[in-house]
Design a protein around this motif. Structure first.
Motif, PDB file in Angstrom:
ATOM      1  N   UNK A 213       6.488  51.613  27.455  1.00  0.00           N
ATOM      2  CA  UNK A 213       6.930  51.040  28.724  1.00  0.00           C
ATOM      3  C   UNK A 213       7.619  49.706  28.515  1.00  0.00           C
ATOM      4  N   UNK A 214       7.111  48.889  27.602  1.00  0.00           N
ATOM      5  CA  UNK A 214       7.691  47.570  27.360  1.00  0.00           C
ATOM      6  C   UNK A 214       9.021  47.640  26.604  1.00  0.00           C
ATOM      7  N   UNK A 215       9.368  48.801  26.087  1.00  0.00           N
ATOM      8  CA  UNK A 215      10.657  48.949  25.420  1.00  0.00           C
ATOM      9  C   UNK A 215      10.601  48.960  23.909  1.00  0.00           C
ATOM     10  N   UNK A 216       9.397  49.044  23.329  1.00  0.00           N
ATOM     11  CA  UNK A 216       9.267  49.152  21.885  1.00  0.00           C
ATOM     12  C   UNK A 216       9.617  50.576  21.443  1.00  0.00           C
TER      13      UNK A 216
ATOM     14  N   UNK B 190      18.872  43.592  26.234  1.00  0.00           N
ATOM     15  CA  UNK B 190      18.658  44.611  27.265  1.00  0.00           C
ATOM     16  C   UNK B 190      17.205  44.601  27.714  1.00  0.00           C
ATOM     17  N   UNK B 191      16.273  44.526  26.767  1.00  0.00           N
ATOM     18  CA  UNK B 191      14.854  44.490  27.116  1.00  0.00           C
ATOM     19  C   UNK B 191      14.521  43.250  27.929  1.00  0.00           C
ATOM     20  N   UNK B 192      15.082  42.116  27.548  1.00  0.00           N
ATOM     21  CA  UNK B 192      14.849  40.855  28.256  1.00  0.00           C
ATOM     22  C   UNK B 192      15.342  40.941  29.696  1.00  0.00           C
ATOM     23  N   UNK B 193      16.533  41.465  29.877  1.00  0.00           N
ATOM     24  CA  UNK B 193      17.086  41.593  31.224  1.00  0.00           C
ATOM     25  C   UNK B 193      16.219  42.514  32.078  1.00  0.00           C
ATOM     26  N   UNK B 194      15.709  43.580  31.469  1.00  0.00           N
ATOM     27  CA  UNK B 194      14.848  44.503  32.211  1.00  0.00           C
ATOM     28  C   UNK B 194      13.538  43.828  32.611  1.00  0.00           C
ATOM     29  N   UNK B 195      12.931  43.095  31.683  1.00  0.00           N
ATOM     30  CA  UNK B 195      11.701  42.362  32.021  1.00  0.00           C
ATOM     31  C   UNK B 195      11.948  41.411  33.190  1.00  0.00           C
ATOM     32  N   UNK B 196      13.017  40.632  33.114  1.00  0.00           N
ATOM     33  CA  UNK B 196      13.291  39.655  34.162  1.00  0.00           C
ATOM     34  C   UNK B 196      13.553  40.339  35.501  1.00  0.00           C
ATOM     35  N   UNK B 197      14.279  41.461  35.446  1.00  0.00           N
ATOM     36  CA  UNK B 197      14.548  42.204  36.670  1.00  0.00           C
ATOM     37  C   UNK B 197      13.283  42.796  37.266  1.00  0.00           C
TER      38      UNK B 197
ATOM     39  N   UNK C 194       7.712  45.343  46.805  1.00  0.00           N
ATOM     40  CA  UNK C 194       7.562  45.460  48.249  1.00  0.00           C
ATOM     41  C   UNK C 194       6.136  45.887  48.527  1.00  0.00           C
ATOM     42  N   UNK C 195       5.437  45.080  49.315  1.00  0.00           N
ATOM     43  CA  UNK C 195       4.026  45.339  49.628  1.00  0.00           C
ATOM     44  C   UNK C 195       3.200  45.509  48.358  1.00  0.00           C
ATOM     45  N   UNK C 196       3.547  44.699  47.348  1.00  0.00           N
ATOM     46  CA  UNK C 196       2.798  44.707  46.098  1.00  0.00           C
ATOM     47  C   UNK C 196       3.142  45.838  45.147  1.00  0.00           C
ATOM     48  N   UNK C 197       4.085  46.706  45.515  1.00  0.00           N
ATOM     49  CA  UNK C 197       4.455  47.839  44.678  1.00  0.00           C
ATOM     50  C   UNK C 197       5.848  47.646  44.089  1.00  0.00           C
ATOM     51  N   UNK C 198       6.019  48.071  42.829  1.00  0.00           N
ATOM     52  CA  UNK C 198       7.315  47.955  42.183  1.00  0.00           C
ATOM     53  C   UNK C 198       8.336  48.859  42.858  1.00  0.00           C
ATOM     54  N   UNK C 199       9.595  48.403  42.848  1.00  0.00           N
ATOM     55  CA  UNK C 199      10.688  49.217  43.387  1.00  0.00           C
ATOM     56  C   UNK C 199      11.370  49.972  42.247  1.00  0.00           C
ATOM     57  N   UNK C 200      11.675  49.268  41.170  1.00  0.00           N
ATOM     58  CA  UNK C 200      12.276  49.907  39.998  1.00  0.00           C
ATOM     59  C   UNK C 200      11.369  49.689  38.798  1.00  0.00           C
ATOM     60  N   UNK C 201      11.246  50.687  37.961  1.00  0.00           N
ATOM     61  CA  UNK C 201      10.401  50.592  36.763  1.00  0.00           C
ATOM     62  C   UNK C 201      11.141  49.886  35.645  1.00  0.00           C
ATOM     63  N   UNK C 202      10.395  49.463  34.646  1.00  0.00           N
ATOM     64  CA  UNK C 202      11.030  48.874  33.472  1.00  0.00           C
ATOM     65  C   UNK C 202      11.973  49.866  32.798  1.00  0.00           C
ATOM     66  N   UNK C 203      11.558  51.119  32.726  1.00  0.00           N
ATOM     67  CA  UNK C 203      12.414  52.138  32.111  1.00  0.00           C
ATOM     68  C   UNK C 203      13.729  52.279  32.875  1.00  0.00           C
ATOM     69  N   UNK C 204      13.646  52.278  34.183  1.00  0.00           N
ATOM     70  CA  UNK C 204      14.867  52.380  34.992  1.00  0.00           C
ATOM     71  C   UNK C 204      15.771  51.178  34.778  1.00  0.00           C
ATOM     72  N   UNK C 205      15.181  50.010  34.704  1.00  0.00           N
ATOM     73  CA  UNK C 205      15.968  48.785  34.526  1.00  0.00           C
ATOM     74  C   UNK C 205      16.601  48.711  33.130  1.00  0.00           C
TER      75      UNK C 205
END
Length: 223
Positions: A160-163, A194-201, A209-220
């Protein structure tokens, strides 16, 4: 292959506090952080499976735990950080930078020991992100993640973290009287932007939204 024309050996981690939005990483101090770590890792609400794949623990007695923390504080490799909540000051666990080889420009995130209240939350992701960011800021070319090949939670986290998975070292060590095969993962410097930008995003305010992610790390990451 990396161009090493202008590369210099990496720097060592230091005692600076690494600041995030949800948490900060303070250099582990046994006296200052001991009570909070004991509560998070061995208190009534602790994750009873936490120590299953760690080389030490659990600690039924506080004295042995304090001795363990004193050893962590004095260690330079691994170099340990305590996870502190930015809003409440609550302590959630610790993790470290290890296998530190500045001359080769490689370093590893390891000893990830998060209390139950932190697991599967933005705080956990941010803690790993802060150490990954610091690792490449220090000039490393390669960031590693290793875990017991039977540890499904850690393997899923690495992906998930991109390793990138690199393979399994069979009979790599003996762990609490049992064989340990070790799964190896890495992010290299050319992959980090790319991994850094995804983490920041992912960590951004507008990704929740309401405590739930909108886009996943994989998507980003586009993976």
């Amino acid at each position: 292959m990396s161009d090493l024309t202008h590369w210099q050996p990496a720097k060592l981690p230091d005692t600076r506090t690494l600041q995030g939005r949800f948490i900060r990483l303070e250099k582990l101090n046994a006296a200052r952080h001991g009570d909070g770590l004991w509560e998070a890792l061995e208190g009534p609400a602790a994750d009873r499976k936490l120590w299953d794949y760690l080389f030490v623990g659990p600690f039924p007695e506080r004295g042995a735990f304090d001795d363990y923390l004193a050893g962590l504080e004095g260690s330079t490799d691994p170099w340990f950080y305590t996870v502190v909540d930015q809003q409440t000051g609550a302590i959630h666990g610790f993790l470290g930078l290890m296998s530190i080889f500045p001359s080769a420009g490689r370093i590893e995130i390891g000893h990830v020991t998060f209390g139950a209240s932190m697991q599967r939350t933005p705080k956990a992701t941010e803690a790993v992100y802060l150490l990954a960011r610091e690792s490449f800021a220090l000039g490393n070319r390669r960031l590693e993640w290793k875990c017991n090949a039977n540890n499904a939670r850690s393997k899923r986290a690495a992906e998930r973290f991109g390793f990138s998975f690199e393979g399994t070292f069979r009979q790599h060590s003996v762990f609490k009287g049992q064989n340990r095969d070790t799964a190896w993962y890495s992010i290299i410097d050319s992959e980090w932007p790319v991994a850094n930008q995804a983490f920041e995003g992912w960590l951004a305010v507008d990704n929740f939204k309401d405590g739930q992610q909108i886009r996943t790390l994989e998507q980003l990451r586009g993976s």
